[in-house]
Scaffold this active site. Structure first.
Site, PDB file in Angstrom:
ATOM      1  N   HIS A 155     -38.829  -8.937   0.342  1.00  0.00           N
ATOM      2  CA  HIS A 155     -37.931  -8.421  -0.686  1.00  0.00           C
ATOM      3  C   HIS A 155     -37.816  -9.358  -1.885  1.00  0.00           C
ATOM      4  O   HIS A 155     -37.570  -8.911  -3.008  1.00  0.00           O
ATOM      5  CB  HIS A 155     -36.537  -8.193  -0.074  1.00  0.00           C
ATOM      6  CG  HIS A 155     -35.550  -7.565  -1.006  1.00  0.00           C
ATOM      7  ND1 HIS A 155     -35.444  -6.201  -1.176  1.00  0.00           N
ATOM      8  CD2 HIS A 155     -34.619  -8.125  -1.833  1.00  0.00           C
ATOM      9  CE1 HIS A 155     -34.490  -5.934  -2.058  1.00  0.00           C
ATOM     10  NE2 HIS A 155     -33.977  -7.086  -2.473  1.00  0.00           N
ATOM     11  N   ASN A 195     -42.519  -0.295 -12.693  1.00  0.00           N
ATOM     12  CA  ASN A 195     -41.370  -0.648 -13.511  1.00  0.00           C
ATOM     13  C   ASN A 195     -40.694  -1.844 -12.849  1.00  0.00           C
ATOM     14  O   ASN A 195     -40.256  -1.753 -11.713  1.00  0.00           O
ATOM     15  CB  ASN A 195     -40.369   0.510 -13.599  1.00  0.00           C
ATOM     16  CG  ASN A 195     -40.930   1.706 -14.337  1.00  0.00           C
ATOM     17  OD1 ASN A 195     -41.737   1.551 -15.247  1.00  0.00           O
ATOM     18  ND2 ASN A 195     -40.500   2.893 -13.954  1.00  0.00           N
ATOM     19  N   HIS A 206     -36.888  -4.345  -4.757  1.00  0.00           N
ATOM     20  CA  HIS A 206     -38.028  -4.662  -3.894  1.00  0.00           C
ATOM     21  C   HIS A 206     -39.334  -4.483  -4.674  1.00  0.00           C
ATOM     22  O   HIS A 206     -39.482  -3.528  -5.427  1.00  0.00           O
ATOM     23  CB  HIS A 206     -38.023  -3.745  -2.674  1.00  0.00           C
ATOM     24  CG  HIS A 206     -38.903  -4.212  -1.568  1.00  0.00           C
ATOM     25  ND1 HIS A 206     -38.413  -4.810  -0.428  1.00  0.00           N
ATOM     26  CD2 HIS A 206     -40.245  -4.163  -1.411  1.00  0.00           C
ATOM     27  CE1 HIS A 206     -39.406  -5.109   0.373  1.00  0.00           C
ATOM     28  NE2 HIS A 206     -40.535  -4.729  -0.204  1.00  0.00           N
ATOM     29  N   HIS A 208     -42.423  -3.096  -5.863  1.00  0.00           N
ATOM     30  CA  HIS A 208     -43.058  -1.805  -5.606  1.00  0.00           C
ATOM     31  C   HIS A 208     -43.496  -1.168  -6.918  1.00  0.00           C
ATOM     32  O   HIS A 208     -43.043  -1.538  -7.997  1.00  0.00           O
ATOM     33  CB  HIS A 208     -42.095  -0.855  -4.879  1.00  0.00           C
ATOM     34  CG  HIS A 208     -41.020  -0.295  -5.770  1.00  0.00           C
ATOM     35  ND1 HIS A 208     -39.940  -1.041  -6.205  1.00  0.00           N
ATOM     36  CD2 HIS A 208     -40.858   0.950  -6.315  1.00  0.00           C
ATOM     37  CE1 HIS A 208     -39.162  -0.300  -6.967  1.00  0.00           C
ATOM     38  NE2 HIS A 208     -39.694   0.910  -7.061  1.00  0.00           N
ATOM     39  N   GLN A 210     -45.234   2.926  -8.374  1.00  0.00           N
ATOM     40  CA  GLN A 210     -45.202   4.352  -8.084  1.00  0.00           C
ATOM     41  C   GLN A 210     -46.503   5.011  -8.518  1.00  0.00           C
ATOM     42  O   GLN A 210     -47.271   4.442  -9.307  1.00  0.00           O
ATOM     43  CB  GLN A 210     -44.020   5.015  -8.793  1.00  0.00           C
ATOM     44  CG  GLN A 210     -42.662   4.492  -8.373  1.00  0.00           C
ATOM     45  CD  GLN A 210     -41.523   5.225  -9.054  1.00  0.00           C
ATOM     46  OE1 GLN A 210     -41.312   6.416  -8.843  1.00  0.00           O
ATOM     47  NE2 GLN A 210     -40.773   4.509  -9.884  1.00  0.00           N
TER      48      GLN A 210
END
Length: 382
Positions: A155, A195, A206, A208, A210
């Site tokens: 994280h 983003n 966290h 990540h 998309q």
């Protein structure tokens, strides 16, 4: 690039697909999703704007999506004990899954041609008497797909801190999902992005990204393809606008930040963000799956290098957007040239650039610093 075999597909309790991409094969991924979720039935729609010849996504169910939860409640961390997350494993390397609160999704019903942005014609129009036709401002089901890509189970990490081995796995996942989503009925364009930072609207801390599978060709891509087509009409059937931009940047050497054997990174001559970088492969390729494995390794290393420079500019992590521009699924593929666009609204150590009336209302952007100066700053923090 060869698609890896070290991936495992499973299904979450509400029917959404989740895929583990591991750095190495042989890791068992059999833990079930113990949550009792209602069946996943996204209800988004797309609405056509006849003034700007564009589609707008309406996804009212996203209003209640998770927003900046505490680390102990992060839905992208591994499931541990009674803390049940989106990922039913006590650890993972890279994971992709269907977004629980997607902008797009739903069953494809063979509605016909709805690719917008002028690439294949706008829907509706005027009747013979000059009045709007029945399809003048159509509303269509928002078919397509939205996926989340978790880069790491840690994280507190970030994209720039991923190991070379993990970067390879992320690249493999991007290629795999681009190929898969390109085959999803109704999808016209696949967009990979990250983003980073609450300042630009990221709702989860966290690490990540998309992936969107749009049911139309976006207006930005449509305008770029139209420009590329005009360039080709004037310069020959094999001429590429983007290759010409690369050649011009290399000749002038005013805005180049970094060059590698296969790629070039530069500040564009007309940027829209205070700190914006474009990365292009030197050879003409339409998308990530068209790159070789060594090229992808080189590209991922370059992306990390550039993002680290963003941090060094301000001696801290800053908000950014990383956008992969790939060719549409069915149109303009010969005109398209893969690129990575990195953008940050940070214009000073404690000041953000806001898109106010001129930018948002008129799409007329103003830069406060010369792009050539920005390029020199990027070079100085290598």
């Amino acid at each position: 690039m060869t698609i890896p075999t070290n991936k495992t597909r499973t299904v979450l309790s509400d029917g959404r697909e989740l895929i583990y991409f591991d750095d190495r094969p042989g890791i068992p991924r059999t833990a079930p999703d113990l949550r009792n979720l209602a069946p996943h039935r996204p209800q988004s729609e797309i609405r056509y704007d006849p003034v700007l010849d564009d589609w707008v996504i309406v996804a009212a169910h996203r209003q209640t999506r998770t927003n900046l939860p505490a680390a102990s409640e992060c839905p992208l961390c591994p499931t541990r004990g009674a803390s049940l997350s989106e990922i039913p494993a006590d650890d993972y390397h890279v994971v992709t899954f269907e977004n629980r609160f997607p902008s797009l999704g739903g069953a494809y019903e063979g509605r016909g041609d709805i690719a917008g942005g002028g690439v294949r014609g706008a829907p509706g129009g005027l009747a013979d008497d000059g009045a709007p036709s029945a399809a003048f401002q159509p509303i269509e089901p928002g078919v397509g797909r939205c996926e989340v890509v978790c880069f790491t189970s840690d994280h507190t990490s970030s994209f720039v801190r991923l190991s070379p081995e993990r970067l390879h796995t992320v690249a493999a996942a991007w290629v795999d999902r681009t190929l898969h989503l390109s085959q999803v009925p109704g999808v016209e364009q696949v967009f990979i992005f990250e983003n980073r930072g609450a300042e630009i609207g990221a709702t989860l801390d966290h690490p990540h990204g998309q992936i969107y599978g749009y049911p139309f060709v976006t207006s930005r891509t449509s305008r770029a393809l139209a420009s590329a087509a005009r360039w080709r009409d004037g310069h020959g059937s094999t001429s590429c606008l983007f290759c010409a931009i690369i050649a011009d940047e290399r000749e002038k050497r005013l805005r180049i930040v970094e060059e590698t054997p296969s790629f070039i990174a530069f500040v564009p001559a007309a940027p829209r963000f205070p700190y914006e970088l474009h990365v292009y492969p030197r050879r003409h390729v339409p998308d990530l799956p068209s790159l070789t494995a060594p090229e992808l390794t080189e590209l991922m290393s370059l992306q990390v290098d550039l993002l680290r420079r963003y941090e060094r500019l301000f001696d801290k992590p800053i908000p950014y957007m990383a956008c992969w521009h790939q060719a549409p699924v069915r149109v303009g593929r010969d005109l398209s040239h893969l690129s990575l666009q990195l953008m940050s609204p940070q214009r000073a150590p404690n000041v953000l650039k806001f898109f106010a009336s001129s930018e948002s209302g008129m799409h007329a952007y103003t830069m406060d610093v010369l792009p050539e100066t920005i390029a020199a700053r990027f070079r100085d923090v290598k």
